[in-house]
Design a protein around this motif. Structure first.
Motif, PDB file in Angstrom:
ATOM      1  N   PRO A   1       0.823  -1.208   0.000  1.00 54.55           N
ATOM      2  CA  PRO A   1       0.000   0.000   0.000  1.00 54.55           C
ATOM      3  C   PRO A   1       0.858   1.260   0.000  1.00 54.55           C
ATOM      4  CG  PRO A   1      -0.068  -1.074   2.143  1.00 54.55           C
ATOM      5  CD  PRO A   1       0.693  -1.970   1.220  1.00 54.55           C
ATOM      6  N   GLN A   2       0.344   2.267  -0.685  1.00 57.79           N
ATOM      7  CA  GLN A   2       1.082   3.528  -0.738  1.00 57.79           C
ATOM      8  C   GLN A   2       0.943   4.261   0.581  1.00 57.79           C
ATOM      9  OE1 GLN A   2      -0.439   5.712  -4.017  1.00 57.79           O
ATOM     10  NE2 GLN A   2       0.651   4.512  -5.544  1.00 57.79           N
ATOM     11  N   ALA A   3       1.974   4.982   0.928  1.00 57.75           N
ATOM     12  CA  ALA A   3       1.950   5.763   2.152  1.00 57.75           C
ATOM     13  C   ALA A   3       1.075   6.994   1.930  1.00 57.75           C
ATOM     14  CB  ALA A   3       3.361   6.173   2.539  1.00 57.75           C
ATOM     15  N   ARG A   4       0.267   7.307   2.937  1.00 56.97           N
ATOM     16  CA  ARG A   4      -0.588   8.504   2.844  1.00 56.97           C
ATOM     17  C   ARG A   4       0.082   9.616   3.626  1.00 56.97           C
ATOM     18  NH1 ARG A   4      -6.516   6.692   4.414  1.00 56.97           N
ATOM     19  NH2 ARG A   4      -6.522   8.914   4.782  1.00 56.97           N
ATOM     20  N   PHE A   5       0.363  10.713   2.933  1.00 57.97           N
ATOM     21  CA  PHE A   5       1.085  11.804   3.576  1.00 57.97           C
ATOM     22  C   PHE A   5       0.159  12.920   4.057  1.00 57.97           C
ATOM     23  CE2 PHE A   5       4.266   9.889   0.781  1.00 57.97           C
ATOM     24  CZ  PHE A   5       5.207   9.556   1.745  1.00 57.97           C
ATOM     25  N   GLU A   6      -1.090  12.888   3.618  1.00 58.57           N
ATOM     26  CA  GLU A   6      -1.999  13.940   4.102  1.00 58.57           C
ATOM     27  C   GLU A   6      -2.365  13.648   5.552  1.00 58.57           C
ATOM     28  OE1 GLU A   6      -4.751  10.870   2.264  1.00 58.57           O
ATOM     29  OE2 GLU A   6      -2.992  11.916   1.527  1.00 58.57           O
ATOM     30  N   PRO A   7      -2.618  14.706   6.331  1.00 55.14           N
ATOM     31  CA  PRO A   7      -2.970  14.480   7.743  1.00 55.14           C
ATOM     32  C   PRO A   7      -4.322  13.773   7.853  1.00 55.14           C
ATOM     33  CG  PRO A   7      -3.221  16.788   7.160  1.00 55.14           C
ATOM     34  CD  PRO A   7      -2.591  16.113   5.982  1.00 55.14           C
ATOM     35  N   VAL A   8      -4.440  12.965   8.852  1.00 54.65           N
ATOM     36  CA  VAL A   8      -5.683  12.238   9.080  1.00 54.65           C
ATOM     37  C   VAL A   8      -6.722  13.237   9.580  1.00 54.65           C
ATOM     38  CG1 VAL A   8      -6.791  10.421  10.399  1.00 54.65           C
ATOM     39  CG2 VAL A   8      -4.434  10.128   9.596  1.00 54.65           C
ATOM     40  N   ARG A   9      -7.844  13.315   8.872  1.00 58.52           N
ATOM     41  CA  ARG A   9      -8.883  14.263   9.276  1.00 58.52           C
ATOM     42  C   ARG A   9      -9.744  13.640  10.350  1.00 58.52           C
ATOM     43  NH1 ARG A   9     -11.864  16.734   4.160  1.00 58.52           N
ATOM     44  NH2 ARG A   9     -13.435  15.555   5.243  1.00 58.52           N
ATOM     45  N   ARG A  10      -9.920  14.384  11.427  1.00 60.83           N
ATOM     46  CA  ARG A  10     -10.812  13.912  12.486  1.00 60.83           C
ATOM     47  C   ARG A  10     -12.235  14.288  12.124  1.00 60.83           C
ATOM     48  NH1 ARG A  10      -8.905  16.517  17.798  1.00 60.83           N
ATOM     49  NH2 ARG A  10     -11.017  15.880  18.270  1.00 60.83           N
ATOM     50  N   ARG A  11     -13.144  13.428  12.512  1.00 63.23           N
ATOM     51  CA  ARG A  11     -14.558  13.740  12.268  1.00 63.23           C
ATOM     52  C   ARG A  11     -14.981  14.886  13.158  1.00 63.23           C
ATOM     53  NH1 ARG A  11     -18.579   9.116  12.799  1.00 63.23           N
ATOM     54  NH2 ARG A  11     -19.897  10.893  12.403  1.00 63.23           N
ATOM     55  N   ARG A  12     -15.788  15.778  12.593  1.00 64.71           N
ATOM     56  CA  ARG A  12     -16.304  16.884  13.403  1.00 64.71           C
ATOM     57  C   ARG A  12     -17.323  16.351  14.387  1.00 64.71           C
ATOM     58  NH1 ARG A  12     -18.336  21.611   9.641  1.00 64.71           N
ATOM     59  NH2 ARG A  12     -20.140  20.835  10.718  1.00 64.71           N
ATOM     60  N   SER A  13     -17.434  17.038  15.495  1.00 64.32           N
ATOM     61  CA  SER A  13     -18.415  16.645  16.499  1.00 64.32           C
ATOM     62  C   SER A  13     -19.812  16.938  15.960  1.00 64.32           C
ATOM     63  CB  SER A  13     -18.173  17.439  17.780  1.00 64.32           C
ATOM     64  OG  SER A  13     -19.223  17.219  18.680  1.00 64.32           O
ATOM     65  N   PRO A  14     -20.749  16.026  16.155  1.00 62.25           N
ATOM     66  CA  PRO A  14     -22.112  16.280  15.668  1.00 62.25           C
ATOM     67  C   PRO A  14     -22.881  17.253  16.558  1.00 62.25           C
ATOM     68  CG  PRO A  14     -22.001  14.154  16.737  1.00 62.25           C
ATOM     69  CD  PRO A  14     -20.596  14.693  16.709  1.00 62.25           C
ATOM     70  N   LEU A  15     -22.284  17.673  17.665  1.00 63.66           N
ATOM     71  CA  LEU A  15     -22.996  18.527  18.609  1.00 63.66           C
ATOM     72  C   LEU A  15     -23.396  19.878  18.015  1.00 63.66           C
ATOM     73  CD1 LEU A  15     -24.054  18.607  21.480  1.00 63.66           C
ATOM     74  CD2 LEU A  15     -21.887  19.600  22.188  1.00 63.66           C
ATOM     75  N   PRO A  16     -22.516  20.626  17.334  1.00 60.96           N
ATOM     76  CA  PRO A  16     -22.958  21.916  16.779  1.00 60.96           C
ATOM     77  C   PRO A  16     -24.093  21.764  15.770  1.00 60.96           C
ATOM     78  CG  PRO A  16     -20.570  21.807  16.780  1.00 60.96           C
ATOM     79  CD  PRO A  16     -21.072  20.447  17.156  1.00 60.96           C
ATOM     80  N   THR A  17     -24.035  20.755  14.947  1.00 56.69           N
ATOM     81  CA  THR A  17     -25.104  20.530  13.972  1.00 56.69           C
ATOM     82  C   THR A  17     -26.405  20.173  14.671  1.00 56.69           C
ATOM     83  OG1 THR A  17     -23.445  19.717  12.424  1.00 56.69           O
ATOM     84  CG2 THR A  17     -25.737  19.228  11.920  1.00 56.69           C
ATOM     85  N   LEU A  18     -26.308  19.351  15.700  1.00 52.64           N
ATOM     86  CA  LEU A  18     -27.494  18.960  16.448  1.00 52.64           C
ATOM     87  C   LEU A  18     -28.115  20.164  17.147  1.00 52.64           C
ATOM     88  CD1 LEU A  18     -29.226  16.537  17.279  1.00 52.64           C
ATOM     89  CD2 LEU A  18     -27.741  16.266  19.256  1.00 52.64           C
ATOM     90  N   LEU A  19     -27.299  21.006  17.740  1.00 51.45           N
ATOM     91  CA  LEU A  19     -27.815  22.214  18.396  1.00 51.45           C
ATOM     92  C   LEU A  19     -28.478  23.148  17.386  1.00 51.45           C
ATOM     93  CD1 LEU A  19     -25.042  23.060  21.006  1.00 51.45           C
ATOM     94  CD2 LEU A  19     -27.344  22.239  21.426  1.00 51.45           C
ATOM     95  N   LEU A  20     -27.878  23.277  16.221  1.00 53.80           N
ATOM     96  CA  LEU A  20     -28.459  24.139  15.184  1.00 53.80           C
ATOM     97  C   LEU A  20     -29.819  23.612  14.753  1.00 53.80           C
ATOM     98  CD1 LEU A  20     -28.049  26.534  13.257  1.00 53.80           C
ATOM     99  CD2 LEU A  20     -27.042  24.914  11.654  1.00 53.80           C
ATOM    100  N   VAL A  21     -29.942  22.311  14.592  1.00 53.40           N
ATOM    101  CA  VAL A  21     -31.218  21.716  14.201  1.00 53.40           C
ATOM    102  C   VAL A  21     -32.262  21.939  15.291  1.00 53.40           C
ATOM    103  CG1 VAL A  21     -32.366  19.508  13.783  1.00 53.40           C
ATOM    104  CG2 VAL A  21     -30.224  20.025  12.632  1.00 53.40           C
TER     105      VAL A  21
END
Length: 57
Positions: A2-22
């Motif tokens: 497998p090829q090495a991935r050099f991009e930073p690992v993206r963390r998932r955003r917290s669903p809390l702000p979206t939930l509060l907005l809804v």
């Protein structure tokens, strides 16, 4: 191999702000709905006995 991935690992955003907005949008929509409801109470006819009880005896 497998090829090495050099991009930073993206963390998932917290669903809390979206939930509060809804929730806030749902609350605002509910308040608008309450404000748009008709405020008048429908007229109910109440039947009353108009005979005089003294004359009934």
């Amino acid at each position: 191999m497998p090829q090495a991935r050099f991009e930073p690992v993206r963390r998932r955003r917290s669903p809390l702000p979206t939930l509060l907005l809804v929730l806030v949008l749902a609350l605002i929509a509910f308040l608008v709905w309450l404000g748009m409801r008709p405020h008048e109470v429908p007229v109910h006819q109440v039947e009353q006995d108009v005979t005089n009880e003294v004359l009934a005896h």
